[in-house]
Structures are given as C-alpha cells and as structure tokens.
Design an enzyme around this catalytic site. Structure first.
Site, PDB file in Angstrom:
ATOM      1  N   ARG A 245       0.842  -1.197   0.000  1.00 52.86           N
ATOM      2  CA  ARG A 245       0.000   0.000   0.000  1.00 52.86           C
ATOM      3  C   ARG A 245       0.877   1.247   0.000  1.00 52.86           C
ATOM      4  NH1 ARG A 245      -2.423  -3.640   3.543  1.00 52.86           N
ATOM      5  NH2 ARG A 245      -4.543  -4.268   2.937  1.00 52.86           N
ATOM      6  N   HIS A 360      -4.262  -8.520   2.509  1.00 55.60           N
ATOM      7  CA  HIS A 360      -5.639  -8.068   2.376  1.00 55.60           C
ATOM      8  C   HIS A 360      -6.405  -8.302   3.659  1.00 55.60           C
ATOM      9  CE1 HIS A 360      -6.408  -7.630  -2.238  1.00 55.60           C
ATOM     10  NE2 HIS A 360      -6.046  -6.508  -1.660  1.00 55.60           N
TER      11      HIS A 360
END
Length: 407
Positions: A245, A360
């Site tokens: 990210r 995730h």
C-alpha cells in the site's frame, strides 16, 4: 416609596459627596456616584452578616429588570443560600468554561489518547484537527459546542469531496467531547446527538484506477526514464516490485529491511490489519534499495519529505508523478496492487498466497490463522518470478508467462 423611572433618570450625587443612595424597596437601592455612574445594589443579611449584591448598571439594567433580579436573589436567600456567593461561583464557572476552548480540550485529549498509537497515526489525527476542526470550532468554549455546529463543520469538509475525512472528524470530535465529560469540563456530549450516517453521505467503495496488463510495459519504461526526483522514481519502482500500500511504502524505514535476508518486515503498527507483514525482496527490489542508499541526504526514512526530512513524502507524490507521465485518472499507486493481483491470479498462483502477500483484509478459513511468515517460501518464489516478469515487460522482450502453480 418605591422609585420611579423619572427619579432614576434624574438622580444625581449632591456636590461634595462621593455617592448618594436612592432606596427602592425590599433592600434594593440605586447608588449614584459623583462621576455620574448609577448602580443597582441590594442590601441583605446572611450568616449574621450584612452584605451587598450588585444587580447591574442603570440604564442598561432597567428598574423592572433590577427588581426581577432582586426577587430572584431573595428567593435564593430564602432557600438558605448566599446570592452573592452563588453569583461569584457562576462567574468562576463561566471563566473556566471560556478558558477551556475546544482546541485546548482537544489537545489535552490528544496527549491522553496518543499513548498506544503509532506516531504516524497520532500525527495524522492532530494535523487533521488543525486543518479542518480547529478553524471551525477551536476558539469556542467546549461547553458551548452544539450538535448543529459539529454538523456544519463536518458538512464543510464533505462539500469539498472529503467524505471519509468528514466522517472521521465527526467521530474524533465525539471522542474529544466524551473526554471532556469524563474530566468534568462539560456536562454532556453534543456529538452523541449526531451520527455520521445520519448527517453525511454514505461513502461509496473506492475503485482505484489501474491500467490493463497490456499497458504495463509502457508505464514501466516511463518510470525508468522518469526525470523527476530520484526518490519518487525509486518509490514507483519499489511499489511495482512489492505492490504494498502507498502508506506502507512512503512510511518505510531502513530499520525494517534486512538486505542480506532479502526481507522487508513491516511492523504491525504500520499495517492496515495491525498484523506484522513480511515482503520477500526479489534481487531487483534489493537493487532499488541499494540505489536508494546512494541518494544524498539519507535519513531513517526511505522516502523523506521534500521539506521536512523527518516526515515521509506526501501520499500524493506518486499520484502526481503518474499524472505527469500521462496517467491522470488511469493509474494510482494503489493500482499496482490491482494489476499484480490480476496477473498473478491469471498465471495460476493460489489465491490465498496472493492475498497473504497483499496483506488483504480477507480472513477465510485458510487465512484465519495467519501470521507474518505463513507460506513465506511460496511467496518468495512468487515475488521473484513477478520481478522477472516486470523486467521482461519493461525491456519489451518476449514475455514468458509466470510458472503455473497448483492451488
């Protein structure tokens, strides 16, 4: 005889006397000074002592208003209380309330709240308050803040398109005001009357813009030739190779890396799921890190901010670079994750291995017992193959598909 308005208007202090007193009734009188001032007073006894109570200044406080204040004071006296002391207490409470502005209380809350939080998150929260909340509410006494004022603040943030920030700001204000109630600074929390879902538009799920796999070769070549900051170019290269990210990338610190073991260990405090995460580093990723070590002005952070080297670069830096390269609205930093996920799934890598490497939110039966080293061998092989695949795309060579993996 009770005073009349005409007598009050004409009242004057005789020459040579400092004050004159004109009696009304029930202990009230008008005190007139040699300078022309006119003050309502009430004489009474409490606790065996004679006392005076100020009722206001004439004509700002009319005769009728002074009598009403006198009657209220007499009721207080009849109940066994000293009206002058109650007045002093109320004045002190007002002064304390005025001193406890929303900003002052918010900063007290922040010092109390930030203890177990990561420095980066705590810094983000106070900067959001300074940018959006304090300009609207900061100077107000915390005790005077109302639900409509909180809503107006949040609506102003929402109006510029920052729906998530509006919601979070409202929630943070609720925490601040609960803190104020708990510490006796205010009597109730007006934020309890406003739920973000009742006041603000629902936040739609964000679909990050990303390129099709066939557009990746051109993007990779443009990144390689990028003429902007070396930090930005290397950040984009490392993002493509690791597909972490954006926040995890720009907040990376050298202490998290073991180049000998070819691993990047991101601590739980910096992860969305608050779980430690290992990113196996392909040789190409290690080369990027070695290149970063040669960039002048090295700091504890891999990607320091342009102005303040003690803070990470802005999360808009990569987005702005992609825009300059012609990908506005078509690709984001987060888009590298989507492209990697798509291609790796197409090439047959097991879903749970890909999801673990993406860190995730999903936690199914396979992933429920996740720890940061789960399937590390498989993930390392996948990341190495991914880096080789990107090299071939960038060089324009005949792309050999990533090896198929059994689920």
């Amino acid at each position: 005889m009770p005073l009349t308005k005409i007598e009050c208007d004409r009242a004057a202090c005789p020459p040579g006397r400092p004050v004159a007193r004109l009696s009304d009734e029930k202990g009230m009188y008008l005190e007139v000074t040699a300078a022309g001032g006119k003050y309502w007073r009430m004489k009474y006894r409490h606790g065996g002592k004679e006392k005076r109570l100020a009722l206001g200044v004439y004509p700002a406080v009319s005769l009728a208003q002074a009598r009403k204040a006198r009657d209220l004071a007499r009721e207080t006296l009849a109940a066994g209380n000293d009206p002058a002391q109650i007045k002093r207490d109320a004045k002190l409470i007002r002064a304390m309330s005025d001193a406890n502005t929303f900003e002052k209380v918010a900063r007290q809350w922040w010092e109390h709240w930030k203890g177990p939080k990561s420095p980066r998150h705590a810094d983000y929260v106070i900067r959001r308050l300074e940018a959006d909340v304090f300009p609207a509410l900061g100077a107000r006494p915390a005790a005077s803040v109302t639900a409509p004022q909180l809503l107006a603040m949040a609506k102003a943030i929402e109006a510029r398109g920052a729906v998530d920030i509006a919601k979070r700001s409202l929630q943070t204000c609720g925490q601040i005001l609960r803190f104020a109630v708990a510490h006796g600074l205010i009597e109730r929390n007006p934020a309890a009357d406003v739920r973000p879902s009742d006041a603000l538009k629902p936040r739609t799920k964000e679909n990050y813009a990303r390129l099709d796999a066939k557009e990746m070769p051109e993007l990779l070549r443009k990144i390689e030739a990028y003429q902007g900051s070396a930090y930005t170019r290397l950040a984009m290269k490392l993002m493509a190779l690791t597909f972490v990210r954006t926040g995890e990338l720009i907040g990376a610190r050298w202490a998290e890396f073991d180049l000998g073991a070819a691993e990047w260990r991101i601590p739980a405090a910096r992860m969305k799921m608050k779980t430690p995460h290992i990113v196996p580093l392909a040789p190409q990723a290690v080369e990027v890190l070695q290149a970063l070590e040669t960039v002048p002005g090295g700091r504890a952070l891999l990607f320091p901010g342009e102005r303040d080297h003690e803070k990470p670069m802005s999360n808009n830096t990569i987005l702005a670079a992609l825009k300059r390269m012609g990908y506005a609205g078509r690709m984001t930093g987060h888009g590298f994750r989507g492209v990697a996920s798509t291609i790796l799934h197409e090439q047959g890598y097991p879903h749970h291995v890909i999801e673990l490497q993406l860190a995730h939110q999903e936690r199914n039966a396979t992933v429920a017992a996740y720890n940061h080293a789960t399937y590390l061998k498989e993930r390392r092989a996948m990341m190495t193959a991914w880096a080789i695949h990107l090299d071939k795309l960038r060089k324009g060579a005949d792309v050999i598909e990533l090896p198929q993996r059994a689920a």
